[in-house]
Design an enzyme around this catalytic site. Structure first.
Site, PDB file in Angstrom:
ATOM      1  N   HIS A  93      85.660  47.534  46.570  1.00 46.31           N
ATOM      2  CA  HIS A  93      85.163  46.315  45.942  1.00 46.31           C
ATOM      3  C   HIS A  93      83.633  46.275  45.930  1.00 46.31           C
ATOM      4  O   HIS A  93      83.013  45.492  46.670  1.00 46.31           O
ATOM      5  CB  HIS A  93      85.706  45.094  46.691  1.00 46.31           C
ATOM      6  CG  HIS A  93      87.197  45.010  46.705  1.00 46.31           C
ATOM      7  ND1 HIS A  93      87.971  45.780  47.535  1.00 46.31           N
ATOM      8  CD2 HIS A  93      88.055  44.244  45.987  1.00 46.31           C
ATOM      9  CE1 HIS A  93      89.253  45.493  47.333  1.00 46.31           C
ATOM     10  NE2 HIS A  93      89.329  44.569  46.399  1.00 46.31           N
ATOM     11  N   GLY A 134      90.703  40.327  55.705  1.00 45.89           N
ATOM     12  CA  GLY A 134      91.158  40.873  54.434  1.00 45.89           C
ATOM     13  C   GLY A 134      92.292  40.059  53.865  1.00 45.89           C
ATOM     14  O   GLY A 134      92.410  39.911  52.650  1.00 45.89           O
ATOM     15  N   LEU A 174      93.000  36.698  53.150  1.00 41.88           N
ATOM     16  CA  LEU A 174      91.928  35.721  53.016  1.00 41.88           C
ATOM     17  C   LEU A 174      92.254  34.372  53.657  1.00 41.88           C
ATOM     18  O   LEU A 174      93.410  33.990  53.806  1.00 41.88           O
ATOM     19  CB  LEU A 174      91.582  35.544  51.543  1.00 41.88           C
ATOM     20  CG  LEU A 174      91.008  36.799  50.868  1.00 41.88           C
ATOM     21  CD1 LEU A 174      90.833  36.588  49.372  1.00 41.88           C
ATOM     22  CD2 LEU A 174      89.687  37.194  51.510  1.00 41.88           C
ATOM     23  N   LYS A 201      78.484  37.871  41.367  1.00 41.62           N
ATOM     24  CA  LYS A 201      79.321  39.033  41.637  1.00 41.62           C
ATOM     25  C   LYS A 201      78.770  40.234  40.874  1.00 41.62           C
ATOM     26  O   LYS A 201      78.395  40.125  39.697  1.00 41.62           O
ATOM     27  CB  LYS A 201      80.759  38.742  41.209  1.00 41.62           C
ATOM     28  CG  LYS A 201      81.810  39.609  41.875  1.00 41.62           C
ATOM     29  CD  LYS A 201      83.185  38.982  41.712  1.00 41.62           C
ATOM     30  CE  LYS A 201      84.237  39.750  42.486  1.00 41.62           C
ATOM     31  NZ  LYS A 201      85.530  39.056  42.468  1.00 41.62           N
ATOM     32  N   HIS A 237      86.688  42.936  39.431  1.00 38.20           N
ATOM     33  CA  HIS A 237      87.043  42.811  40.847  1.00 38.20           C
ATOM     34  C   HIS A 237      87.844  44.036  41.303  1.00 38.20           C
ATOM     35  O   HIS A 237      88.816  44.441  40.665  1.00 38.20           O
ATOM     36  CB  HIS A 237      87.877  41.546  41.078  1.00 38.20           C
ATOM     37  CG  HIS A 237      88.258  41.352  42.514  1.00 38.20           C
ATOM     38  ND1 HIS A 237      87.479  40.638  43.397  1.00 38.20           N
ATOM     39  CD2 HIS A 237      89.332  41.785  43.224  1.00 38.20           C
ATOM     40  CE1 HIS A 237      88.059  40.634  44.587  1.00 38.20           C
ATOM     41  NE2 HIS A 237      89.181  41.329  44.512  1.00 38.20           N
ATOM     42  N   GLU A 283      98.655  24.611  62.625  1.00 39.05           N
ATOM     43  CA  GLU A 283      99.072  25.802  63.368  1.00 39.05           C
ATOM     44  C   GLU A 283      98.378  27.075  62.905  1.00 39.05           C
ATOM     45  O   GLU A 283      98.122  27.980  63.711  1.00 39.05           O
ATOM     46  CB  GLU A 283     100.596  25.977  63.273  1.00 39.05           C
ATOM     47  CG  GLU A 283     101.390  24.912  64.006  1.00 39.05           C
ATOM     48  CD  GLU A 283     101.641  23.669  63.177  1.00 39.05           C
ATOM     49  OE1 GLU A 283     102.261  22.714  63.698  1.00 39.05           O
ATOM     50  OE2 GLU A 283     101.205  23.641  61.999  1.00 39.05           O
ATOM     51  N   HIS A 286     111.578  24.649  71.843  1.00 37.67           N
ATOM     52  CA  HIS A 286     112.521  24.044  70.901  1.00 37.67           C
ATOM     53  C   HIS A 286     113.198  25.120  70.038  1.00 37.67           C
ATOM     54  O   HIS A 286     113.098  25.138  68.819  1.00 37.67           O
ATOM     55  CB  HIS A 286     111.828  22.981  70.048  1.00 37.67           C
ATOM     56  CG  HIS A 286     111.428  21.791  70.860  1.00 37.67           C
ATOM     57  ND1 HIS A 286     110.441  21.864  71.822  1.00 37.67           N
ATOM     58  CD2 HIS A 286     111.899  20.516  70.874  1.00 37.67           C
ATOM     59  CE1 HIS A 286     110.307  20.687  72.401  1.00 37.67           C
ATOM     60  NE2 HIS A 286     111.186  19.848  71.855  1.00 37.67           N
ATOM     61  N   ASP A 294     117.578  16.682  66.721  1.00 39.95           N
ATOM     62  CA  ASP A 294     116.432  16.750  65.806  1.00 39.95           C
ATOM     63  C   ASP A 294     116.747  17.480  64.506  1.00 39.95           C
ATOM     64  O   ASP A 294     116.074  17.283  63.501  1.00 39.95           O
ATOM     65  CB  ASP A 294     115.235  17.415  66.490  1.00 39.95           C
ATOM     66  CG  ASP A 294     114.444  16.443  67.341  1.00 39.95           C
ATOM     67  OD1 ASP A 294     114.642  15.227  67.179  1.00 39.95           O
ATOM     68  OD2 ASP A 294     113.630  16.898  68.160  1.00 39.95           O
TER      69      ASP A 294
END
Length: 642
Positions: free
Chosen positions: A49, A136, A138, A260, A274, A386, A436, A444
């Site tokens: 790249h 890498g 992203l 770019k 790209h 998370e 859990h 639940d």
């Protein structure tokens, strides 16, 4: 740590000394050398790249040769500034910058980039001495940087700063904004994010292209200090990085306007290039020639790299022990395995100040809150984010600064699986704990029931998977996890089952426990967690009817104790029944099947949750899905008929 922070800017702006003309020209020259290195290296391997690398050339030059403090001879010196290239595909620019430091030669980069026997890979990994984490995939680098910065500010209490370059395209990832929220909440004023706004994505322009006012408003709305600068103006970048270093109580973001493919004729700021190297030969030579003419000094740049402040403490995170042995009574049912996890955290923390825990707003359920109660400075609340939590855990664990335990409901790790996958490539020593698990959580319902987690973590090459079955084995699992190289996952259950091990029982990674054994055993039962207790009930019921079974608790699902399992199978007529509170795919049963796969005349019958479950009482669900003692006994009688 408490998260009730008021965001203010109390920093006093230190004097800014403009670099002299010679220094600024050297920085410009290095920028263009980095461009040439990016073009030549990607052209040589016909892969990579170069356009993404060219947009950050000035950023890399100013960071590495004016702003950052580090040791070239020891890139992972604990005192050195940290750098994370979240847009890892632009690594030719990063490699080019390190080539300019003298760590290796530009020719090595041209010869070795993306080749089989070189660590100069297509995206950076810690196989290289100057890389802390793999990037890498992203959207992940800023979360890791948050962990590094948090460690620097609150644990090391050191002068080093953390810098992270994020691409504008990857800023569409929600995990980036989880990290923005985390950093401002914890006042990480030692963190600087650089948004490389080069306008173009992989297949088309990015959503907001060069709308810098929008980026500024977004960044500031998250409580960050923002600077909008010309990303190709070395003097403007020098000042912006300096100013950012003086701001207190807030992280800073440099929003850099870049193009770019900067400097490449017929490519700069044009869509469709790209990941396309300039073809080796006349086209690459012509591009290099244009950029070469901009360089005033083709010799050594002569810039001195600033040395780090030596104020990071020396740490020793080896041979970690519980401060006291487990203290439970055989047969008692007052403590769940998940509560024993909290007990183990506190016990470990009493012996080592570098033990920390983090959670995603489930600390009162996972019992990680016990460490928060013991020492709030060693607990990090990551809230319901998370993906960011996993990244923060990886960041805190870099350079072996901290021993990290990150916990939540095991099911919720599934949304962070890409971060977990990348953590393995990062060679992390972070420890993950999931509670859990399975239908045994009861009412639940299936959205909260982890039934895929063993499969997830077993598939990670560097991961050790613990599955303790009682409080004693749980405390020992956490102790072992803290000392295990590589990632670990501990599956700790919600039910309160009986203690089955003495407090002085010795546990080892990869060593199962044979709980019931006789010379008359005809079937081997293998369970873990809640199902080992069902196996024990079935064992007693079958014994009363004259059928003897051997009962094995594997303790670790990966590595599985092949030797013990094979010995038991041979002694019980080649008959094994596995029982797991997990889907059939990828869990305990398949781990056992892999262990015996090359042995003749062994039958493995898997009892597992066969379909998406529903709400109900734990006992009802274990029965409904065929993994309780009644169904185990039936399976034993059936397998004996074969």
């Amino acid at each position: 740590m408490s998260s009730n922070h008021v965001i203010t800017n109390t920093g006093k702006m230190a004097d800014y000394h403009r670099p002299d003309a010679k220094t600024l020209q050297a920085l410009k020259d290095i920028s263009n050398k980095i461009r040439i290195h990016s073009i030549k290296s990607t052209s040589a391997c016909n892969s990579g790249h170069p356009t993404s690398s060219c947009s950050i050339a000035e950023l890399m030059s100013v960071l590495f040769f004016n702003t950052m403090r580090y040791r070239v001879s020891a890139p992972r010196d604990p005192n050195s500034d940290r750098f994370v290239l979240s847009k890892g595909h632009a690594c030719p620019a990063l490699y080019g910058a390190w080539a300019e430091t003298g760590l290796f030669t530009p020719q090595q980069l041209y010869d070795e980039l993306r080749t089989l026997n070189s660590d100069l890979e297509g995206h950076p990994t810690p196989r290289l001495s100057f890389i802390d984490v793999a990037t890498g995939s992203l959207g992940q680098g800023l979360s890791v940087s948050c962990g590094m910065a948090y460690t620097g500010k609150y644990y090391d209490k050191a002068s080093y700063r953390t810098y992270c370059i994020v691409g504008d395209g990857e800023s569409a990832e929600g995990s980036i904004w989880e990290a923005f929220a985390f950093a401002s909440n914890y006042k990480l004023d030692n963190l600087c994010c650089i948004l490389d706004v080069n306008r173009l994505g992989q297949s088309e322009p990015t959503a907001y292209q060069h709308d810098f006012e929008l980026y500024r408003k977004r960044v500031e709305s998250f409580g960050w200090n923002a600077y909008v600068v010309d990303g190709h103006d070395t003097e403007a970048l020098c000042k912006a990085f300096h100013d950012a270093s003086t701001v207190k109580e807030r992280p800073s973001c440099i929003i850099a306007k870049t193009f770019k493919g900067r400097g490449i004729p017929g490519v700069e700021d044009l869509d469709g290039f790209h990941g396309k190297p300039i073809p080796l030969g006349p086209k690459a030579d012509a591009a290099v020639e244009v950029i070469q003419k901009l360089i005033k000094n083709n010799g050594p740049h002569g810039l001195a790299i600033s040395s780090p402040v030596k104020d990071a403490p020396i740490v020793n995170n080896t041979n970690l022990k519980l401060s006291a042995p487990p203290s439970y009574s055989l047969g008692e049912t007052r403590v769940s395995v998940r509560e024993a996890y909290g007990n183990a955290l506190v016990s470990m923390a009493k012996n080592n100040p570098r033990i920390i825990a983090m959670d995603g707003d489930t600390k009162n359920s996972t019992f990680s809150g016990k460490l928060n109660d013991y020492d709030s400075e060693r607990y990090i609340e990551c809230f319901i984010a998370e993906q960011n939590m996993v990244g923060v855990a990886v960041g805190c664990a870099t350079r072996d600064r901290m021993v990290v335990f990150a916990s939540t409901f095991a099911a919720f790790f599934s949304r962070a699986y890409d971060q977990i996958r990348m953590a393995a490539i990062s060679m992390t020593n972070a420890n993950f704990v999931g509670t859990h698990c399975g239908v045994s959580i009861g009412e639940d319902g299936p959205s909260q029931m982890a039934l895929e987690d063993l499969a997830m973590f077993r598939a990670i090459p560097t991961c050790t998977v613990f599955y303790p079955s009682d409080p004693v084995s749980c405390e020992r699992a956490i102790e072992l996890a803290a000392n295990t190289k590589g990632m670990t996952f501990s599956r700790v259950g919600r039910p309160t089952n009986a203690v089955i091990y003495a407090n002085d029982e010795v546990f080892e990674v990869g060593k199962a426990k044979v709980i019931k054994k006789s010379d008359k055993d005809v079937v081997t039962l293998i369970g873990a967690g809640v199902t080992i207790h069902e196996c024990l009930v079935a064992h007693e019921a079958l014994k009363d009817s004259g059928i003897m079974t051997r009962v094995i608790d594997p303790f670790t699902i990966k590595p599985i104790d092949q030797e013990t399992i094979l010995a038991a199978a041979r002694a019980t007529g080649g008959r094994i029944i596995t029982v797991e509170d997990h889907y059939p795919e990828g869990g305990l049963g398949e781990a056992v099947m892999s262990a015996v796969s090359e042995e003749r005349d062994i039958i493995v019958r898997k009892l597992a949750v066969p379909r998406v479950p529903r709400s109900g009482k734990a006992a009802e669900l274990l029965d409904l899905y065929g993994i309780n003692a009644k169904h185990i006994a039936q399976a034993v009688k059936q397998i004996l008929k074969k």
